[in-house]
Design an enzyme around this catalytic site. Sequence first.
Site, PDB file in Angstrom:
ATOM      1  N   SER A 186       0.916  -1.236   0.176  1.00 54.16           N
ATOM      2  CA  SER A 186      -0.094   0.028  -0.227  1.00 54.16           C
ATOM      3  C   SER A 186       0.921   1.278   0.202  1.00 54.16           C
ATOM      4  CB  SER A 186      -0.767  -0.018   1.325  1.00 54.16           C
ATOM      5  OG  SER A 186      -2.022  -1.359   1.350  1.00 54.16           O
TER       6      SER A 186
HETATM    7  N1  SAH Z   1      -0.627  -4.326   3.850  1.00 55.14           N
HETATM    8  C1  SAH Z   1      -0.213  -4.818   2.937  1.00 55.14           C
HETATM    9  C2  SAH Z   1      -1.164  -4.811   1.736  1.00 55.14           C
HETATM   10  C3  SAH Z   1      -0.985  -5.860   0.650  1.00 55.14           C
HETATM   11  S1  SAH Z   1      -2.350  -5.770  -0.439  1.00 55.14           S
HETATM   12  C4  SAH Z   1       1.478  -4.446   2.540  1.00 55.14           C
HETATM   13  O1  SAH Z   1       1.445  -2.944   2.674  1.00 55.14           O
HETATM   14  O2  SAH Z   1       2.034  -5.036   1.999  1.00 55.14           O
HETATM   15  C5  SAH Z   1      -3.388  -6.748   0.536  1.00 55.14           C
HETATM   16  C6  SAH Z   1      -3.281  -8.131   0.800  1.00 55.14           C
HETATM   17  O3  SAH Z   1      -4.595  -8.883   1.387  1.00 55.14           O
HETATM   18  C7  SAH Z   1      -2.592  -9.132  -0.301  1.00 55.14           C
HETATM   19  O4  SAH Z   1      -1.268  -9.561   0.019  1.00 55.14           O
HETATM   20  C8  SAH Z   1      -3.568 -10.163  -0.349  1.00 55.14           C
HETATM   21  O5  SAH Z   1      -3.265 -11.512  -0.849  1.00 55.14           O
HETATM   22  C9  SAH Z   1      -4.422 -10.355   0.619  1.00 55.14           C
HETATM   23  N2  SAH Z   1      -5.646 -10.826   0.914  1.00 55.14           N
HETATM   24  C10 SAH Z   1      -6.492 -10.613  -0.215  1.00 55.14           C
HETATM   25  N3  SAH Z   1      -7.731 -11.459   0.214  1.00 55.14           N
HETATM   26  C11 SAH Z   1      -7.499 -12.029   1.437  1.00 55.14           C
HETATM   27  C12 SAH Z   1      -8.232 -12.793   2.370  1.00 55.14           C
HETATM   28  N4  SAH Z   1      -9.273 -13.313   2.185  1.00 55.14           N
HETATM   29  N5  SAH Z   1      -7.711 -13.322   3.639  1.00 55.14           N
HETATM   30  C13 SAH Z   1      -6.385 -12.925   3.703  1.00 55.14           C
HETATM   31  N6  SAH Z   1      -5.403 -12.079   2.844  1.00 55.14           N
HETATM   32  C14 SAH Z   1      -6.009 -11.585   1.996  1.00 55.14           C
END
Ligand code: SAH
Length: 216
Positions: free
Chosen positions: A65
């Site tokens: 993000s």
């Molecule tokens: N805070 C993280 C954001 C990553 S993007 C950062 O800054 O790196 C959001 C993440 O949510 C992704 O890695 C994706 O794989 C995960 N995600 C999507 N659906 C999900 C679910 N049902 N359960 C757990 N994680 C999930």
Amino acid sequence: MPDSFVHKGKRRKLVDYLQHQLGISDSLVLQAMGSVPRHLFIESIFADYAYQDRAFPIASGQTISHPSTVAEQSQLLEVVPGEKILEIGTGSGYQTAVLVAMQALVYTVERQKSLFDFSSQKLREIAHRPKFQSFGDGFKGLPTFAPFDKILVTCGAQDLPTELLKQLRIGGMLVIPLGPFEEQVLMRFTKISETQFEKEDFGAYKFVPMLGQTNK
Ligand code: SAH
């Protein structure tokens, strides 16, 4: 690539931007974002840009993000040191590290194995380990460890995951981007009683989708 004076200097500028341009005022958030080395969470080709307000691709087609989004979401949680926080969507682990640096006891869930592995190793390397890290479906939360003081969802959910609301303590808060694939509204739900929630919205964002067990 270790941390360096150059990275520290760039982080100071980022914190200055978050504070003075975006109005982030929570000192725990500012101090945490000034200390966590974001450049270590992204591919080295992007490292020079790690402290600009930009999102970058990470493994499995996901994104780390924007720093402004991490700051905004972290501030909305109104973290008190020692609180138990459930994070859904560990991704790179950067937001997890920020919450750990804010002295929260973090429980985090990621559904992509490559990111679960990457973030586990990275958080160990920089000594910002959460209390518990899980590979699984965030829609289910972590009932064994509930109730949580706060819950943060870092992917966009089409519908409100009711299981997560159940796992909040009374007085607890859920911060979650809600809405269709194209654009979500950043929402905060405060649990007033087992069945009542105060609802606030904080503007439009674009997150990667929160995926269920069956869709890729
Ligand atoms: N805070 C993280 C954001 C990553 S993007 C950062 O800054 O790196 C959001 C993440 O949510 C992704 O890695 C994706 O794989 C995960 N995600 C999507 N659906 C999900 C679910 N049902 N359960 C757990 N994680 C999930």
